[in-house]
Design a protein around this motif. Structure first.
Motif, PDB file in Angstrom:
ATOM      1  N   TYR A 123       0.829  -1.210   0.000  1.00 57.89           N
ATOM      2  CA  TYR A 123       0.000   0.000   0.000  1.00 57.89           C
ATOM      3  C   TYR A 123       0.864   1.261   0.000  1.00 57.89           C
ATOM      4  O   TYR A 123       0.550   2.242  -0.679  1.00 57.89           O
ATOM      5  N   THR A 176      -8.638   6.754  -1.130  1.00 56.06           N
ATOM      6  CA  THR A 176      -9.851   5.986  -1.429  1.00 56.06           C
ATOM      7  C   THR A 176      -9.527   4.715  -2.207  1.00 56.06           C
ATOM      8  O   THR A 176     -10.127   3.660  -1.974  1.00 56.06           O
ATOM      9  N   LYS A 200      -7.932   2.304   0.205  1.00 56.44           N
ATOM     10  CA  LYS A 200      -8.931   1.778   1.127  1.00 56.44           C
ATOM     11  C   LYS A 200      -9.691   0.614   0.507  1.00 56.44           C
ATOM     12  O   LYS A 200      -9.962  -0.403   1.167  1.00 56.44           O
ATOM     13  N   ARG A 201     -10.024   0.730  -0.775  1.00 60.24           N
ATOM     14  CA  ARG A 201     -10.724  -0.351  -1.482  1.00 60.24           C
ATOM     15  C   ARG A 201      -9.827  -1.585  -1.611  1.00 60.24           C
ATOM     16  O   ARG A 201     -10.308  -2.717  -1.525  1.00 60.24           O
ATOM     17  N   ARG A 221      -7.376  -2.389   0.528  1.00 62.87           N
ATOM     18  CA  ARG A 221      -7.242  -2.965   1.869  1.00 62.87           C
ATOM     19  C   ARG A 221      -8.465  -3.801   2.241  1.00 62.87           C
ATOM     20  O   ARG A 221      -8.343  -4.855   2.856  1.00 62.87           O
ATOM     21  N   SER A 222      -9.639  -3.312   1.850  1.00 64.01           N
ATOM     22  CA  SER A 222     -10.880  -4.015   2.212  1.00 64.01           C
ATOM     23  C   SER A 222     -11.107  -5.262   1.379  1.00 64.01           C
ATOM     24  O   SER A 222     -11.965  -6.084   1.706  1.00 64.01           O
ATOM     25  N   ALA A 237     -12.164  -5.088  -1.709  1.00 65.05           N
ATOM     26  CA  ALA A 237     -13.171  -4.786  -2.721  1.00 65.05           C
ATOM     27  C   ALA A 237     -12.586  -4.765  -4.122  1.00 65.05           C
ATOM     28  O   ALA A 237     -13.241  -5.159  -5.093  1.00 65.05           O
TER      29      ALA A 237
END
Length: 923
Positions: free
Chosen positions: A25, A36, A39-40, A42-43, A45
């Motif tokens: 990351y 943003t 974040k996607r 990491r999740s 998604a």
């Protein structure tokens, strides 16, 4: 983010303790990914990795691993189905000790220690949308050094704000140039010990930085005084380790800005870099950005690629020198003659910036000279190519100083390469006192004074408002005779972007010579100066320019003066992208035009690029549109030269928005009053035509006005139009208030019609046009032909027509700009038979049918060059085949051939022959 910012972020990452969980990351963040996006990932998604790593679709697959497993992990990434599904461009593996990566498209790899991976950041620049050339990927040092210098520069200005004022800016820039020389000298054996400058500052200055400025000032003073005279000058003995440099670099005030602890730390970090890796041809333009307030935010965007520079220099003179070298073979006399000739060649860049063109020219000539010396058995011979033969003019003082320094560094590096370190050192110091880079306004200075035709030096002459400012009182180091080659990449600046001083420059040059000079691009000033210079010298000029001066109305304004003064176009390179390092920057579209005295070059060459391949064609003459053929100037016409139907401007509204309806407003009106459908037509301007935007207009014929006014919403809109027009300060608009249902200057006809966009992206192969229903309204500045003949679609949507519009209509920014009087009315078409018209009509219908098959796709969708549907492309190919056979009996090979034929036909049609009669519309 630009390249310098990315390098800084990557370097910061490598200096931190390795965090296996966070590395991927942090790496992506260093290349500009937003929070943003991270974040996607990491999740989960958007993370498609099947190896427990991070896979960013269309970008990179990263995996960290246990110690010693880097190679095996990279192999697993390469074999991963997710890597293929995610269309990853790169794979990367690291364990915090080793680091390996691969470019899956090219197969190139990186393998290094973890701490060293920032040295390879250029390898990954495509992750940030930066398309790089090979030279950039191999020159991470230049970007790294520029970033470090920038941080130091900003910090010093923060701590010494008075040094950032106009009064002290020259001192600050001169200080930075001195630092650059010291860093280079201490790593290349010019100084007596490695890292002498940095280590002396570290040793002699206090850790609290209180006397850092004094230590540096003492070093600078020492290098301006011969060692034998230093004691008398009060210079301490510890400074005797530094050589006498002279050459003007350390003359003048030795004052140095004060340093804080932070600034001192930055200075020492810069000194820790390996300055042997400096590329003066790249480095100079990056350093230039350090000193320019308006450019520092774009640091790293100033790189001019060596291949692009060679597109200018090779046909200008380097190809000829290499050809003569080949012809000479091993003949000592011919080799000697060639070497003597090169010693008298001068290269002159009157917009030299930080010297990129001059440095490349110098290095290329030195390479040819070295080969001559090798063949003659004189490999260690001292060069006979004077660096002072590489002249420049630059309006910014720091850039001018860096250009001179870059040439000094290039000369030293060439001496090391071709003669050896010892011989290079003996010839290097003290530096020359001459100054051959002039600081001033090139459009105001007398070029003959900066680079005289031959013989004795002369004083510089300039306009009093723009006096030179960089110690150039005399230039008295000329080589008798010889050739002069003018080259460079002057500023472009369209007329709306020119400031008062720049407009005054052009007025001074063109005011008495060209009536329409206010329409000229700023670069036109360099072309007229080059033409004037060529009248008095044995010179050829080649300049990079936007296409503007070879398109549209500028051609008929500028080129009659240039060609009428005894010059001609010697060679040209048609449109290509001049890229830089800006993130996601596609580069500006430019051309290269070489001019010389008529007869200087019997055969002319036109270079064209297509899909990365360059072709060269020989011509007896190149016209100002950069096409082989007679010199011709396409002028606006009031009627169509080939007898085709009239093309008009679309309607102007001048209605305060009251005659215009949105899609929802139209739906509401028709729902309440279905009978009003005959009063509502689609409003079609350029954006509506290309992007499929839905807007509508009230279309009310005089005979139906009473009926329309019986509809309350329509009456309210017409009342609002009348009120708006009555309140206008324009008399003509006030008079229109009596007829609120009519458009301003209305040309509307209720017939099926062809609408043509005024502006179109230069990336589309075909110009946007469409056949629309009779109720639809063409809105200015779009254009309209009030006929529905499909053969007209065939003509308008052809490559022949697109090539002509590109050549003669000019552009708005980089987009094509259509002109009915200059593009359509001048378009030459052979006399068509009834069968020709029928064949073309069928082709036009096929194009329209292919579009309809992909409804609701818009023209923007359908004509995306990478996404054009196969059936639509096939329809266009058939259309081009039919039309081009009418011209020459076969397909044209490229746009160059198309334009040659079109200009030939245009010349015949305007050479006294009667214009063809207008063709009647098909029933």
């Amino acid at each position: 983010m630009n390249a310098v910012e990315i390098e800084e972020a990557v370097s910061a990452l490598a200096e931190k303790p390795f965090d296996r969980a966070e590395f991927a990351y942090a790496f992506l963040e260093a290349f500009g990914n937003k929070e943003t996006t991270l974040k996607r990932l990491r999740s989960g998604a958007s993370n498609k990795s099947d190896l427990g790593g991070v896979l960013q679709t269309n970008n990179i697959h990263i995996a960290t691993c246990d110690p010693g497993q880097v190679m095996a992990t990279l192999q697993a990434l390469r074999a991963s189905p997710a890597t293929a599904r995610g269309k990853a461009k790169f794979i990367l593996s690291t364990d915090g000790n080793s680091f390996e990566a691969e470019d899956l498209a090219s197969g190139e790899t990186v393998a290094c220690t973890y701490r060293e991976f920032p040295d390879h950041f250029g390898f990954f620049l495509p992750l940030a949308g930066i398309t790089t050339v090979k030279q950039i990927r191999e020159s991470s040092f230049d970007i790294k050094a520029t970033g470090r210098l920038n941080r130091l520069y900003v910090q010093l200005l923060k701590e010494n704000p008075e040094w950032g004022t106009a009064a002290r800016r020259l001192d600050m820039n001169h200080f930075m140039a001195r630092l650059i020389f010291c860093f280079f000298a201490e790593d290349t054996d010019i100084f007596s010990r490695p890292k002498l400058f940095a280590s002396t500052v570290q040793t002699m200055s206090a850790s609290d930085s209180s006397n850092t400025h004094q230590v540096i000032s003492t070093i600078f003073r020492a290098m301006n005084v011969k060692i034998a005279d230093r004691a008398a000058a009060g210079i301490p003995r510890w400074a005797d380790l530094f050589p006498y440099v002279n050459g003007g670099l350390f003359s003048g005030s030795p004052e140095v800005p004060r340093f804080s602890r932070i600034a001192r730390s930055y200075l020492l970090h810069i000194g820790s870099l390996d300055w042997r890796k400096i590329n003066p041809d790249i480095f100079g333009s990056m350093i230039q950005a350090v000193a320019e307030d308006e450019e520092r935010g774009a640091l790293g965007m100033h790189y001019t690629s060596v291949p692009n520079i060679l597109k200018v220099l090779n046909p200008l003179f380097l190809d000829d020198l290499r050809e003569k070298l080949t012809e000479a073979g091993d003949n000592p006399r011919k080799l000697l003659n060639l070497r003597n000739r090169m010693a008298r060649i001068r290269v002159f860049d009157p917009a030299c910036g930080s010297g990129n063109f001059l440095v490349i020219a110098y290095k290329e000539i030195r390479a040819i000279e070295a080969e001559i010396n090798r063949r003659r058995g004189e490999a260690d011979r001292r060069t006979e190519i004077p660096v002072t033969n590489f002249r420049g003019i630059e309006i910014r003082d720091f850039a001018a100083e860096i250009a001179r320094l870059a040439l000094i560094i290039a000369e030293y590096q060439c001496d090391v390469l071709y003669r050896g370190q010892k011989e290079a050192l003996q010839a290097f110091l003290p530096l020359r006192a001459e100054n051959w880079i002039t600081c001033g306004n090139a459009l105001r200075l007398d070029w003959l004074s900066v680079c005289p035709p031959a013989g004795a030096g002369t004083k510089l002459q300039s306009d009093d408002l723009f006096p030179p400012s960089l110690n150039e009182a005399h230039i008295d180091f000329e080589n008798e005779g010889g050739e002069t080659y003018v080259c460079g990449n002057p500023p472009y600046l369209g007329t709306k972007k020119q400031n008062k001083e720049q407009k005054a420059d052009l007025e001074r040059l063109f005011g008495d010579r060209i009536a329409g000079w206010k329409s000229l691009d700023y670069v036109a000033g360099w072309f007229i100066k080059s033409a004037d210079y060529g009248e008095h010298t044995n010179s050829i000029s080649a300049l990079v320019t936007t296409n503007s001066i070879c398109q549209g109305v500028m051609v008929s304004i500028l080129w009659p003066v240039i060609l009428g003064s005894g010059n001609e176009i010697a060679f040209a390179r048609t449109s290509f992208k001049w890229n830089n390092l800006a993130s996601r920057n596609a580069g500006v579209t430019v051309a290269i035009v070489g001019i010389c005295k008529a007869g200087r070059r019997k055969l002319k060459t036109i270079f064209t690029e297509s899909d990365g391949i360059t072709t060269a064609s020989i011509a007896a003459n190149i016209n100002p549109y950069l096409v082989a053929g007679e010199n011709i100037f396409v002028s606006p016409r009031s009627s169509q030269i080939s007898g085709m139907p009239e093309m008009l401007s679309g309607d102007k509204m001048t209605d305060g928005g009251n005659l215009v309806l949105s899609f929802r407003e139209r739906e509401d009106l028709l729902h309440s009053y279905p009978e009003t459908s005959e009063f509502v037509g689609r409003l079609v301007g350029g954006q509506e035509l290309i992007k499929g935007i839905l807007r509508y207009a009230l279309v009310i014929p005089d005979a139906k006005l009473r009926e329309a006014c019986n509809v309350p919403p329509i009456q309210r809109r017409l009342d609002a139009v009348a009120a708006m027009r009555s309140a206008s300060p324009k008399l003509t608009t006030q008079q229109l208030a009596a007829k609120p249902h009519q458009f301003d200057e209305s040309r509307f006809e209720k017939v099926r019609k062809i609408i043509i966009a005024q502006l179109s992206s230069e990336n589309r192969e075909y110009y946007p046009c469409d056949l629309v229903p009779d109720i639809d309204v063409a809105m200015a500045p779009s254009l309209v032909i009030y006929q529905s003949d499909a053969w007209l679609i065939s003509i308008l949507a052809s490559k022949m027509h697109a090539a002509w519009i590109s050549a003669v209509c000019g552009k708005f920014e980089t987009r094509y700009r259509y002109s009915s009087i200059l593009g359509w009315n001048t378009f030459p078409l052979p006399t068509l038979t009834e069968k020709n018209i029928a064949d073309l009509a069928r082709c036009g219908e096929d194009i329209l049918l292919a579009r309809q098959a992909h409804f609701p796709a818009t023209i923007a969708d359908l004509y995306d060059p990478d996404e054009m549907p196969a059936d639509l492309r096939a329809a266009h190919e058939r259309n081009d085949e039919v039309l081009e056979r009418i011209y020459i009996g076969r397909r044209f090979r490229n746009d160059t051939e198309r334009l040659e034929k079109l200009f030939e036909l245009y010349t015949k049609m305007t050479g006294g022959q009667s214009a063809p009669k207008k063709r009647k519309a098909n029933a």
